[in-house]
Design a protein around this motif. Structure first.
Motif, short mmCIF file in Angstrom:
data_model
loop_
_atom_site.label_atom_id
_atom_site.label_comp_id
_atom_site.label_asym_id
_atom_site.label_seq_id
_atom_site.Cartn_x
_atom_site.Cartn_y
_atom_site.Cartn_z
N ASP A 73 0.81 -1.22 0.00
CA ASP A 73 0.00 0.00 0.00
C ASP A 73 0.84 1.27 0.00
OD1 ASP A 73 1.04 -0.22 2.51
OD2 ASP A 73 -0.87 -0.17 3.58
N ASN A 74 2.13 1.13 -0.27
CA ASN A 74 3.02 2.29 -0.37
C ASN A 74 4.06 1.98 -1.43
OD1 ASN A 74 5.13 4.21 0.00
ND2 ASN A 74 4.42 4.60 2.08
N PHE A 75 4.09 2.80 -2.48
CA PHE A 75 4.95 2.50 -3.63
C PHE A 75 6.07 3.53 -3.80
CE2 PHE A 75 0.59 1.05 -4.41
CZ PHE A 75 0.84 -0.32 -4.40
N ASN A 76 6.36 4.25 -2.74
CA ASN A 76 7.41 5.27 -2.84
C ASN A 76 8.80 4.74 -2.54
OD1 ASN A 76 5.38 7.05 -3.44
ND2 ASN A 76 5.32 8.00 -1.42
N ILE A 77 8.93 3.47 -2.22
CA ILE A 77 10.22 2.81 -1.99
C ILE A 77 11.07 3.59 -0.98
CG2 ILE A 77 12.08 1.55 -3.15
CD1 ILE A 77 9.45 0.97 -4.40
N GLN A 78 10.43 4.11 0.06
CA GLN A 78 11.13 4.82 1.13
C GLN A 78 11.80 6.11 0.67
OE1 GLN A 78 13.77 2.10 3.14
NE2 GLN A 78 12.17 0.56 3.39
N LEU A 79 11.42 6.61 -0.48
CA LEU A 79 12.00 7.86 -0.95
C LEU A 79 11.41 9.05 -0.20
CD1 LEU A 79 11.97 7.33 -4.82
CD2 LEU A 79 13.97 7.29 -3.33
N LYS A 80 12.23 10.03 0.07
CA LYS A 80 11.74 11.28 0.64
C LYS A 80 11.02 12.07 -0.46
CE LYS A 80 15.57 11.50 3.92
NZ LYS A 80 16.77 12.26 4.36
N GLY A 81 10.24 13.04 -0.05
CA GLY A 81 9.44 13.80 -1.01
C GLY A 81 10.25 14.39 -2.14
N GLU A 82 11.39 15.02 -1.81
CA GLU A 82 12.23 15.65 -2.84
C GLU A 82 12.81 14.59 -3.78
OE1 GLU A 82 16.32 18.36 -3.18
OE2 GLU A 82 15.44 17.92 -1.21
N GLU A 83 13.22 13.46 -3.22
CA GLU A 83 13.79 12.39 -4.04
C GLU A 83 12.74 11.81 -4.98
OE1 GLU A 83 17.14 10.75 -0.88
OE2 GLU A 83 15.16 9.81 -0.96
N LEU A 84 11.53 11.64 -4.47
CA LEU A 84 10.46 11.10 -5.29
C LEU A 84 10.14 12.03 -6.45
CD1 LEU A 84 8.31 8.94 -5.75
CD2 LEU A 84 6.81 10.19 -4.18
N GLU A 85 10.11 13.33 -6.19
CA GLU A 85 9.82 14.28 -7.25
C GLU A 85 10.92 14.27 -8.32
OE1 GLU A 85 6.99 15.90 -7.78
OE2 GLU A 85 6.34 14.70 -6.07
N GLN A 86 12.18 14.15 -7.87
CA GLN A 86 13.28 14.08 -8.84
C GLN A 86 13.18 12.81 -9.68
OE1 GLN A 86 17.27 14.96 -7.42
NE2 GLN A 86 16.43 16.13 -5.72
N LEU A 87 12.78 11.72 -9.02
CA LEU A 87 12.64 10.47 -9.75
C LEU A 87 11.55 10.59 -10.82
CD1 LEU A 87 13.80 7.49 -9.59
CD2 LEU A 87 11.64 6.92 -8.49
N LYS A 88 10.44 11.22 -10.48
CA LYS A 88 9.35 11.41 -11.44
C LYS A 88 9.80 12.27 -12.63
CE LYS A 88 5.54 10.97 -8.13
NZ LYS A 88 4.44 11.67 -7.43
N ILE A 89 10.60 13.30 -12.34
CA ILE A 89 11.11 14.16 -13.41
C ILE A 89 12.03 13.37 -14.34
CG2 ILE A 89 12.62 16.13 -13.91
CD1 ILE A 89 11.47 17.43 -11.34
N LEU A 90 12.93 12.57 -13.74
CA LEU A 90 13.84 11.74 -14.53
C LEU A 90 13.06 10.78 -15.42
CD1 LEU A 90 16.67 10.86 -11.98
CD2 LEU A 90 16.89 12.26 -14.03
N TRP A 91 12.02 10.18 -14.86
CA TRP A 91 11.23 9.24 -15.66
C TRP A 91 10.52 9.95 -16.81
CZ3 TRP A 91 10.88 4.38 -16.84
CH2 TRP A 91 9.77 3.95 -17.56
N LYS A 92 9.92 11.08 -16.52
CA LYS A 92 9.17 11.82 -17.53
C LYS A 92 10.06 12.29 -18.67
CE LYS A 92 5.96 15.72 -18.04
NZ LYS A 92 5.24 16.81 -17.33
N GLU A 93 11.28 12.76 -18.34
CA GLU A 93 12.15 13.34 -19.35
C GLU A 93 13.04 12.32 -20.05
OE1 GLU A 93 14.33 16.59 -17.74
OE2 GLU A 93 12.54 17.76 -17.23
N TYR A 94 13.34 11.21 -19.34
CA TYR A 94 14.30 10.27 -19.91
C TYR A 94 13.80 8.83 -19.92
CZ TYR A 94 17.40 14.23 -19.07
OH TYR A 94 17.95 15.48 -19.06
N GLY A 95 13.33 8.35 -18.76
CA GLY A 95 13.00 6.94 -18.62
C GLY A 95 11.90 6.47 -19.54
N ALA A 96 10.83 7.24 -19.65
CA ALA A 96 9.69 6.83 -20.46
C ALA A 96 10.06 6.69 -21.94
CB ALA A 96 8.54 7.83 -20.31
N PHE A 97 11.09 7.40 -22.36
CA PHE A 97 11.53 7.34 -23.75
C PHE A 97 12.80 6.52 -23.92
CE2 PHE A 97 9.31 11.35 -22.94
CZ PHE A 97 8.26 11.23 -23.83
#
Length: 312
Positions: A73-97
């Protein structure tokens, strides 16, 4: 983290969602004290002690150390808020493509170790790293989560065995932790995952859910719920997967952009093209229960050996 389980006088565990609000006849696994079911609209539903909270539970509430299923019921893998946001940005700009990610774009080392892997000097998302952004398929999610759940079970069993062998005063707490974890695991293994197509007053949408009952009984209940919002409701079963109660919440996480709430009903979705979603669901391998999981399924209680006081 809150206390979600109480025990009956017969030794049966009850989840907070199985009881009515208010004082109960259930007792605390850690101290034997009476429990009250707190089921308001602000905090998560949980049990509290009718009198003073015992030390073991109080410590676990403060440290969020109640046993819990990994990635349930928690999919943030223990990431802090700032780390999670950076991960989302990396995925959106690089990982998804599938673009290469250079090390200078990543400024938190924990992600490099756990969520990224190096390839030709650049980095790519691991399967674990795709979970916070909902990019991992349901089949691969199972392959990541299931070993972690069994590892946690083995760890709790080992801890209780060691405490028993050494006659440690912490043994009752270790056993309570193990019983709560086994109850959570048993709960998801007993549930089947279902996916429904719903036609209502000219609209087409879908529902994900879990049930331990016959699917026909659950569908009839869903039709009754929807009749409060629509006059004509047709429900078709598109898929049913036994022992896959672990998948429901990750499905909601993965497809949250397509969520279609109907009043207070929140497990409905609208997809422009449902074929890819169906492929995702049907690519899941059939669940084969391991020996440890069969043991959990067959026994409401547990025992590490015959000398323990709570037999099956």
């Amino acid at each position: 983290m809150w206390l979600k389980y109480g025990v009956t006088c017969d030794g049966e565990l009850k989840n907070i969602e199985e009881v009515s609000r208010g004082k109960t006849q259930l007792t605390c696994l850690y101290c034997g004290g009476q429990l009250t079911a707190k089921k308001g609209k602000v905090k998560e539903h949980h049990f509290s002690h009718t009198t003073e909270t015992c030390k073991p539970v109080n410590q676990r509430i403060k440290t969020k150390a109640f046993p819990r299923l990994p990635l349930y019921d928690n999919f943030n893998i223990q990431l802090k808020g700032e780390e999670l946001e950076q991960l989302k940005i990396l995925w959106k700009e690089y990982g998804a493509f599938n673009y290469p990610i250079t090390k200078d774009l990543i400024n938190f080392q924990w992600v490099l170790k756990k969520l990224m892997r190096s390839r030709d000097g650049n980095y790519q998302f691991t399967d674990l790293g795709k979970i916070p952004v909902g990019a991992l398929s349901l089949n691969l999610f199972n392959q990541v989560q299931e070993p972690l759940m069994l590892e946690e079970l083995a760890k709790l069993e080992k801890s209780a065995n060691l405490a028993q062998a050494a006659s440690l005063s912490s043994l009752p707490e270790k056993l309570a932790d193990l019983q709560i974890y086994r109850a959570q695991l048993r709960r998801i293994l007993l549930n089947s995952l279902y996916f429904l197509e719903i036609k209502a007053d000219g609209q087409l949408f879908y529902k994900i859910g879990i049930t331990t009952r016959q699917i026909e009984e659950r569908i009839a209940e869903i039709q009754r719920d929807l009749k409060q919002h629509y006059s004509n409701v047709i429900v078709n079963l598109l898929g049913l997967w036994q022992h896959r109660g672990n998948v429901e919440l990750y499905f909601k996480h993965r497809y949250k952009a397509f969520n279609y709430p109907i009043g207070s009903l929140t497990e409905y979705f609208k997809f422009a093209d449902v074929k890819s979603v169906l492929n995702d669901l049907f690519e899941m391998e059939a669940k084969e229960l391991s020996g440890a999981e069969l043991g959990v399924m067959q026994c409401d209680h547990w025992r590490l050996n015959k000398s323990l006081p709570l037999p099956c």
